[in-house]
Design a protein around this motif. Structure first.
Motif, PDB file in Angstrom:
ATOM      1  N   LEU A 182       0.831  -1.222   0.000  1.00  0.00           N
ATOM      2  CA  LEU A 182       0.000   0.000   0.000  1.00  0.00           C
ATOM      3  C   LEU A 182       0.857   1.260   0.000  1.00  0.00           C
ATOM      4  N   ASN A 183       1.963   1.234   0.724  1.00  0.00           N
ATOM      5  CA  ASN A 183       2.864   2.384   0.732  1.00  0.00           C
ATOM      6  C   ASN A 183       3.464   2.606  -0.657  1.00  0.00           C
ATOM      7  N   VAL A 232       2.143   1.771  -3.534  1.00  0.00           N
ATOM      8  CA  VAL A 232       1.078   2.272  -4.405  1.00  0.00           C
ATOM      9  C   VAL A 232       0.837   3.747  -4.157  1.00  0.00           C
ATOM     10  N   SER A 233       0.800   4.160  -2.882  1.00  0.00           N
ATOM     11  CA  SER A 233       0.531   5.565  -2.583  1.00  0.00           C
ATOM     12  C   SER A 233       1.696   6.466  -3.014  1.00  0.00           C
ATOM     13  N   ARG A 234       2.930   5.947  -2.963  1.00  0.00           N
ATOM     14  CA  ARG A 234       4.094   6.759  -3.356  1.00  0.00           C
ATOM     15  C   ARG A 234       4.316   6.790  -4.845  1.00  0.00           C
ATOM     16  N   GLY A 247       2.474   4.661  -7.299  1.00  0.00           N
ATOM     17  CA  GLY A 247       1.430   4.132  -8.157  1.00  0.00           C
ATOM     18  C   GLY A 247       1.784   2.790  -8.769  1.00  0.00           C
TER      19      GLY A 247
END
Length: 75
Positions: A67-68, A70-72, A74
Motif C-alpha cells: 500500500l505504501n 502504491v501511494s508513493r 502508483g
C-alpha cells in the motif's frame, strides 16, 4: 509436493526459505512458484518445497509495504 504441504495459492504471501525473502505468489508455473516483492519489482522463481506460508505478521507487513508503494509511486 506432498498433500500435507500444498503449494501456496496465487496472491497469497509466502517466504522463500532459501533466502528468507517474503513475496506475493503471482503464479505456479512449470513446477515453480513465482514470487514478487511486496513493493513491486522483478519476480523470482522458487521450488515449492522451499516455500512456507507467511505468518500473519509477515503478511500484514507485506500488505502495508504494498500500500505504501502504491501511494508513493502508483506501482
Amino acid at each position: 509436493m506432498s498433500r500435507e504441504n500444498p503449494p501456496p495459492l496465487p496472491l497469497s504471501y509466502a517466504v522463500d526459505t532459501r533466502t528468507n525473502r517474503l513475496g506475493q505468489v503471482m503464479d505456479l508455473h512449470a513446477g515453480r512458484v513465482q514470487l514478487r516483492p511486496p513493493q513491486g519489482g522483478v519476480e523470482w522463481d522458487c521450488p515449492p518445497e522451499h516455500t512456507r506460508p507467511a505468518s500473519e505478521a509477515e503478511a500484514l507487513r507485506a500488505r502495508v509495504a504494498r500500500l505504501n508503494a502504491v501511494s508513493r509511486w502508483g506501482v
